[in-house]
Design an enzyme around this catalytic site. Structure first.
Site, short mmCIF file in Angstrom:
data_model
loop_
_atom_site.label_atom_id
_atom_site.label_comp_id
_atom_site.label_asym_id
_atom_site.label_seq_id
_atom_site.Cartn_x
_atom_site.Cartn_y
_atom_site.Cartn_z
CG ASP A 50 8.12 5.78 18.44
OD1 ASP A 50 8.12 4.63 18.91
OD2 ASP A 50 8.70 6.74 18.99
CD GLU A 209 5.39 2.92 24.75
OE1 GLU A 209 5.56 3.85 25.56
OE2 GLU A 209 6.33 2.29 24.22
#
Length: 327
Positions: A50, A209
Protein backbone atom coordinates in the site's frame (compact mmCIF):
# COMPACT_ATOMS: atom_id res chain seq x y z
CA UNK A 1 7.11 -63.94 -28.47
CA UNK A 2 5.09 -61.07 -29.83
CA UNK A 3 3.63 -60.53 -26.36
CA UNK A 4 7.10 -60.33 -24.80
CA UNK A 5 8.25 -57.88 -27.45
CA UNK A 6 5.21 -55.70 -26.89
CA UNK A 7 5.77 -55.81 -23.16
CA UNK A 8 9.36 -54.70 -23.63
CA UNK A 9 8.19 -51.83 -25.79
CA UNK A 10 5.73 -50.78 -23.12
CA UNK A 11 8.50 -50.88 -20.52
CA UNK A 12 10.79 -48.82 -22.75
CA UNK A 13 7.98 -46.32 -23.38
CA UNK A 14 7.44 -45.93 -19.64
CA UNK A 15 11.13 -45.22 -19.13
CA UNK A 16 11.22 -42.68 -21.96
CA UNK A 17 8.10 -41.03 -20.58
CA UNK A 18 9.67 -40.84 -17.10
CA UNK A 19 12.84 -39.32 -18.53
CA UNK A 20 10.77 -36.80 -20.49
CA UNK A 21 8.87 -35.77 -17.36
CA UNK A 22 12.10 -35.44 -15.41
CA UNK A 23 13.73 -33.37 -18.15
CA UNK A 24 10.67 -31.15 -18.53
CA UNK A 25 10.48 -30.59 -14.77
CA UNK A 26 14.16 -29.66 -14.65
CA UNK A 27 13.72 -27.22 -17.55
CA UNK A 28 10.66 -25.61 -15.95
CA UNK A 29 12.52 -25.24 -12.66
CA UNK A 30 15.46 -23.65 -14.46
CA UNK A 31 13.10 -21.32 -16.37
CA UNK A 32 11.38 -20.30 -13.14
CA UNK A 33 14.73 -19.57 -11.49
CA UNK A 34 15.72 -17.51 -14.54
CA UNK A 35 12.42 -15.60 -14.44
CA UNK A 36 12.91 -14.80 -10.76
CA UNK A 37 16.34 -13.36 -11.52
CA UNK A 38 14.76 -11.22 -14.26
CA UNK A 39 11.93 -9.95 -12.05
CA UNK A 40 11.82 -6.17 -11.64
CA UNK A 41 13.63 -5.04 -8.55
CA UNK A 42 11.80 -3.91 -5.44
CA UNK A 43 12.57 -0.48 -4.01
CA UNK A 44 12.05 -1.10 -0.28
CA UNK A 45 14.00 -3.80 1.53
CA UNK A 46 11.55 -6.26 3.09
CA UNK A 47 7.82 -6.77 2.78
CA UNK A 48 5.82 -3.54 2.49
CA UNK A 49 2.49 -2.80 0.82
CA UNK A 50 0.00 0.00 0.00
CA UNK A 51 2.78 2.50 -0.75
CA UNK A 52 2.02 6.23 -0.89
CA UNK A 53 4.65 8.25 -2.76
CA UNK A 54 5.12 12.03 -2.68
CA UNK A 55 7.71 14.74 -3.27
CA UNK A 56 8.72 17.13 -0.52
CA UNK A 57 11.58 19.50 -1.33
CA UNK A 58 14.25 17.67 -3.31
CA UNK A 59 13.35 14.19 -2.11
CA UNK A 60 10.85 11.46 -2.83
CA UNK A 61 9.12 9.82 0.15
CA UNK A 62 7.23 6.54 0.43
CA UNK A 63 4.81 5.80 3.27
CA UNK A 64 3.82 2.08 3.24
CA UNK A 65 1.97 -0.54 5.24
CA UNK A 66 4.33 -2.85 7.14
CA UNK A 67 3.51 -6.30 5.78
CA UNK A 68 4.33 -9.90 6.67
CA UNK A 69 1.63 -10.96 9.14
CA UNK A 70 -1.51 -12.93 8.36
CA UNK A 71 -4.51 -10.66 8.82
CA UNK A 72 -2.28 -7.59 8.34
CA UNK A 73 -1.75 -7.06 12.09
CA UNK A 74 1.08 -4.50 11.97
CA UNK A 75 0.98 -1.82 14.67
CA UNK A 76 3.38 0.81 13.31
CA UNK A 77 4.22 2.90 10.23
CA UNK A 78 7.57 3.74 8.63
CA UNK A 79 8.81 6.35 6.16
CA UNK A 80 11.39 5.93 3.38
CA UNK A 81 13.24 8.66 1.47
CA UNK A 82 15.16 8.83 -1.79
CA UNK A 83 16.93 11.41 -3.93
CA UNK A 84 16.67 9.37 -7.13
CA UNK A 85 13.77 6.83 -6.92
CA UNK A 86 16.32 4.00 -6.92
CA UNK A 87 18.14 4.08 -3.59
CA UNK A 88 15.83 4.30 -0.57
CA UNK A 89 16.62 5.06 3.08
CA UNK A 90 14.48 3.81 5.95
CA UNK A 91 13.73 6.88 8.09
CA UNK A 92 12.39 4.67 10.90
CA UNK A 93 9.06 4.44 12.68
CA UNK A 94 6.98 7.61 12.39
CA UNK A 95 3.81 6.48 14.16
CA UNK A 96 3.37 3.59 16.61
CA UNK A 97 -0.26 2.76 17.33
CA UNK A 98 0.39 1.21 20.76
CA UNK A 99 2.53 4.12 21.92
CA UNK A 100 1.02 7.09 20.12
CA UNK A 101 -2.74 6.37 20.06
CA UNK A 102 -5.33 5.77 22.75
CA UNK A 103 -8.05 4.37 20.47
CA UNK A 104 -6.32 1.72 18.32
CA UNK A 105 -3.50 -0.80 18.76
CA UNK A 106 -3.24 -2.83 15.56
CA UNK A 107 -4.05 -3.14 11.85
CA UNK A 108 -2.00 -0.14 10.75
CA UNK A 109 -2.81 0.08 7.05
CA UNK A 110 -2.59 2.13 3.88
CA UNK A 111 -1.37 5.62 4.86
CA UNK A 112 -1.28 8.85 2.86
CA UNK A 113 0.21 12.27 3.50
CA UNK A 114 -0.40 15.90 2.48
CA UNK A 115 1.38 19.19 3.15
CA UNK A 116 -0.46 22.39 4.01
CA UNK A 117 -0.23 25.30 6.45
CA UNK A 118 3.47 24.61 6.94
CA UNK A 119 2.73 21.17 8.42
CA UNK A 120 2.47 17.57 7.30
CA UNK A 121 -0.81 15.72 7.75
CA UNK A 122 -0.67 11.94 7.86
CA UNK A 123 -3.84 9.94 7.22
CA UNK A 124 -4.01 6.22 7.98
CA UNK A 125 -6.19 3.22 8.80
CA UNK A 126 -6.08 1.76 12.33
CA UNK A 127 -8.43 -0.97 13.52
CA UNK A 128 -10.64 -0.15 10.52
CA UNK A 129 -10.96 3.51 11.51
CA UNK A 130 -9.38 6.44 9.70
CA UNK A 131 -7.09 8.63 11.76
CA UNK A 132 -4.98 11.72 11.19
CA UNK A 133 -1.65 12.73 12.70
CA UNK A 134 0.43 15.91 12.38
CA UNK A 135 4.14 16.71 12.25
CA UNK A 136 6.48 19.58 11.41
CA UNK A 137 8.63 17.20 9.34
CA UNK A 138 7.79 14.65 6.61
CA UNK A 139 9.74 12.04 8.61
CA UNK A 140 7.84 12.69 11.82
CA UNK A 141 7.41 11.97 14.58
CA UNK A 142 3.65 12.33 14.05
CA UNK A 143 1.23 13.15 16.88
CA UNK A 144 -2.48 12.44 17.19
CA UNK A 145 -4.25 15.84 17.47
CA UNK A 146 -7.75 14.46 18.04
CA UNK A 147 -7.43 11.59 20.49
CA UNK A 148 -10.02 9.75 18.39
CA UNK A 149 -10.56 8.68 14.77
CA UNK A 150 -11.23 11.25 12.10
CA UNK A 151 -13.74 8.80 10.60
CA UNK A 152 -14.85 5.99 12.96
CA UNK A 153 -15.53 2.46 11.78
CA UNK A 154 -19.14 1.90 10.76
CA UNK A 155 -19.68 5.52 9.73
CA UNK A 156 -20.58 4.50 6.20
CA UNK A 157 -21.10 1.40 4.11
CA UNK A 158 -17.97 -0.72 3.69
CA UNK A 159 -14.74 -0.48 5.65
CA UNK A 160 -13.33 2.85 6.83
CA UNK A 161 -9.84 2.32 5.40
CA UNK A 162 -7.49 3.50 2.64
CA UNK A 163 -7.56 7.29 3.07
CA UNK A 164 -6.05 9.54 0.42
CA UNK A 165 -5.93 13.35 0.43
CA UNK A 166 -5.72 15.46 -2.70
CA UNK A 167 -4.89 19.18 -2.34
CA UNK A 168 -6.03 21.18 -5.37
CA UNK A 169 -4.34 24.24 -6.85
CA UNK A 170 -6.61 26.58 -4.86
CA UNK A 171 -5.61 24.92 -1.57
CA UNK A 172 -8.86 22.99 -1.13
CA UNK A 173 -8.25 19.51 0.28
CA UNK A 174 -10.39 16.46 -0.40
CA UNK A 175 -10.38 13.15 1.45
CA UNK A 176 -11.14 9.94 -0.48
CA UNK A 177 -11.54 6.68 1.39
CA UNK A 178 -13.29 3.35 1.74
CA UNK A 179 -13.26 -0.33 0.84
CA UNK A 180 -16.33 -1.57 -1.01
CA UNK A 181 -17.52 2.02 -1.40
CA UNK A 182 -15.50 5.01 -2.58
CA UNK A 183 -16.36 8.02 -0.41
CA UNK A 184 -15.29 11.63 -0.73
CA UNK A 185 -15.51 14.69 1.53
CA UNK A 186 -13.92 18.12 1.56
CA UNK A 187 -11.64 18.66 4.54
CA UNK A 188 -11.85 21.79 6.65
CA UNK A 189 -9.04 24.34 6.49
CA UNK A 190 -7.40 22.81 9.58
CA UNK A 191 -6.94 19.49 7.67
CA UNK A 192 -7.94 17.47 10.75
CA UNK A 193 -11.73 17.80 10.59
CA UNK A 194 -14.60 17.50 8.13
CA UNK A 195 -18.39 17.50 8.02
CA UNK A 196 -19.38 13.84 7.80
CA UNK A 197 -22.90 14.83 6.76
CA UNK A 198 -21.38 16.06 3.49
CA UNK A 199 -19.68 12.78 2.54
CA UNK A 200 -20.46 11.87 -1.07
CA UNK A 201 -20.37 8.34 -2.53
CA UNK A 202 -18.55 8.27 -5.87
CA UNK A 203 -18.00 4.52 -6.28
CA UNK A 204 -17.06 3.64 -9.89
CA UNK A 205 -17.79 0.29 -11.49
CA UNK A 206 -15.27 -2.35 -10.41
CA UNK A 207 -14.03 -0.37 -7.42
CA UNK A 208 -12.81 -2.29 -4.39
CA UNK A 209 -10.29 -0.16 -2.49
CA UNK A 210 -7.19 2.04 -2.57
CA UNK A 211 -8.44 5.31 -4.15
CA UNK A 212 -5.84 7.78 -5.39
CA UNK A 213 -6.59 11.13 -7.07
CA UNK A 214 -4.27 13.35 -9.08
CA UNK A 215 -4.55 16.20 -11.56
CA UNK A 216 -2.87 16.54 -14.94
CA UNK A 217 -3.42 19.28 -17.51
CA UNK A 218 -6.68 20.37 -15.88
CA UNK A 219 -8.14 16.85 -15.76
CA UNK A 220 -8.80 14.95 -12.53
CA UNK A 221 -8.00 11.24 -12.39
CA UNK A 222 -9.52 8.87 -9.84
CA UNK A 223 -7.59 5.60 -9.71
CA UNK A 224 -8.35 2.53 -7.60
CA UNK A 225 -7.70 -1.18 -7.07
CA UNK A 226 -10.02 -3.92 -8.30
CA UNK A 227 -10.40 -7.47 -6.89
CA UNK A 228 -8.94 -8.36 -3.47
CA UNK A 229 -5.31 -7.84 -2.48
CA UNK A 230 -5.00 -11.61 -1.92
CA UNK A 231 -6.15 -12.28 -5.47
CA UNK A 232 -3.43 -12.60 -8.16
CA UNK A 233 -5.77 -10.59 -10.45
CA UNK A 234 -5.50 -7.50 -8.18
CA UNK A 235 -5.11 -4.54 -10.56
CA UNK A 236 -5.58 -0.79 -11.05
CA UNK A 237 -8.22 1.02 -13.11
CA UNK A 238 -9.12 4.69 -13.45
CA UNK A 239 -11.76 7.28 -14.31
CA UNK A 240 -11.62 11.00 -15.14
CA UNK A 241 -13.57 14.15 -14.34
CA UNK A 242 -13.51 17.92 -14.70
CA UNK A 243 -13.93 18.27 -10.93
CA UNK A 244 -12.27 16.67 -7.88
CA UNK A 245 -15.79 15.85 -6.69
CA UNK A 246 -16.78 14.05 -9.90
CA UNK A 247 -18.72 12.65 -11.56
CA UNK A 248 -15.94 10.36 -12.75
CA UNK A 249 -16.23 8.46 -16.03
CA UNK A 250 -14.40 5.12 -16.08
CA UNK A 251 -11.86 4.62 -18.85
CA UNK A 252 -12.61 1.93 -21.43
CA UNK A 253 -10.24 -1.00 -21.76
CA UNK A 254 -8.00 -3.18 -19.65
CA UNK A 255 -6.60 -2.14 -16.26
CA UNK A 256 -3.65 0.25 -16.53
CA UNK A 257 -1.68 -1.81 -14.01
CA UNK A 258 -1.88 -5.58 -13.61
CA UNK A 259 0.40 -8.51 -13.02
CA UNK A 260 2.18 -10.43 -15.74
CA UNK A 261 3.96 -13.78 -15.54
CA UNK A 262 5.56 -14.21 -12.16
CA UNK A 263 4.46 -10.68 -11.14
CA UNK A 264 1.10 -11.20 -9.43
CA UNK A 265 -1.26 -9.12 -7.33
CA UNK A 266 0.01 -5.76 -8.64
CA UNK A 267 -2.07 -2.95 -7.15
CA UNK A 268 -2.83 -0.53 -4.30
CA UNK A 269 -0.77 2.19 -5.84
CA UNK A 270 0.01 5.88 -5.76
CA UNK A 271 1.49 8.22 -8.35
CA UNK A 272 4.11 10.94 -8.39
CA UNK A 273 5.05 13.61 -10.90
CA UNK A 274 8.67 14.72 -11.16
CA UNK A 275 8.52 18.45 -10.36
CA UNK A 276 8.78 20.66 -13.44
CA UNK A 277 8.32 17.78 -15.90
CA UNK A 278 5.43 15.81 -17.35
CA UNK A 279 7.13 12.66 -16.10
CA UNK A 280 5.15 10.25 -13.91
CA UNK A 281 5.80 7.11 -11.89
CA UNK A 282 3.49 4.62 -10.23
CA UNK A 283 4.44 2.86 -7.00
CA UNK A 284 2.55 -0.28 -6.01
CA UNK A 285 2.85 -3.62 -4.29
CA UNK A 286 2.94 -7.13 -5.70
CA UNK A 287 3.17 -10.60 -4.21
CA UNK A 288 6.71 -11.14 -2.92
CA UNK A 289 8.90 -13.01 -5.41
CA UNK A 290 9.27 -15.88 -4.78
CA UNK A 291 6.59 -17.45 -2.57
CA UNK A 292 4.62 -14.30 -1.80
CA UNK A 293 0.88 -13.88 -1.19
CA UNK A 294 -1.64 -11.30 -0.01
CA UNK A 295 0.11 -11.05 3.36
CA UNK A 296 3.65 -10.97 2.00
CA UNK A 297 3.92 -8.20 -0.54
CA UNK A 298 6.75 -5.98 -1.76
CA UNK A 299 6.93 -2.47 -3.17
CA UNK A 300 7.88 -1.63 -6.77
CA UNK A 301 8.01 1.45 -9.01
CA UNK A 302 7.31 1.63 -12.74
CA UNK A 303 7.16 4.50 -15.24
CA UNK A 304 3.63 5.62 -16.16
CA UNK A 305 2.81 7.38 -19.42
CA UNK A 306 -0.10 9.14 -21.15
CA UNK A 307 -1.10 9.31 -24.79
CA UNK A 308 -1.95 12.53 -26.66
CA UNK A 309 -5.56 12.36 -25.40
CA UNK A 310 -4.52 12.10 -21.74
CA UNK A 311 -5.36 8.41 -21.47
CA UNK A 312 -3.12 6.39 -19.17
CA UNK A 313 -1.12 3.78 -21.05
CA UNK A 314 -0.71 0.21 -19.74
CA UNK A 315 2.18 -0.05 -17.30
CA UNK A 316 5.00 -2.51 -18.02
CA UNK A 317 5.70 -4.16 -14.66
CA UNK A 318 9.02 -5.43 -16.00
CA UNK A 319 10.37 -1.99 -16.97
CA UNK A 320 13.16 -0.95 -14.63
CA UNK A 321 13.19 2.56 -13.17
CA UNK A 322 16.28 4.61 -13.89
CA UNK A 323 17.74 7.24 -11.57
CA UNK A 324 15.63 10.42 -11.43
CA UNK A 325 16.91 13.66 -9.94
CA UNK A 326 14.75 16.54 -8.72
CA UNK A 327 16.16 19.88 -9.89
Amino acid sequence: MDFLLTDKRITMFKWWFFILLLTTGTMLHAQQASDILKAPKTVLAGVYADPHIVVFGNKFYIYPTTDGSEGWMSDYFTCWSSKDLVKWKNEGTILNLKKDLTWATERAWAPAIAQKNGKYYYYYSADVNIGVAVSDQPTGPFKDPLGKPLIPKGSFKGQMIDPMVFVDDDGSAYLYFGQGNCNMVKLNEDMISCDLSKVVVITPQGYNEGPFVFKRKGKYYLTWSEYDTRDPRYSVAYATSDSPMGPFVKAVGDPVLKGKGLVQGAGHHSLVQVPGRDEWYIVYHRFRIPDGNGYNRETCISPMRFDDHGDIQPVDVFEQVKSVKIK
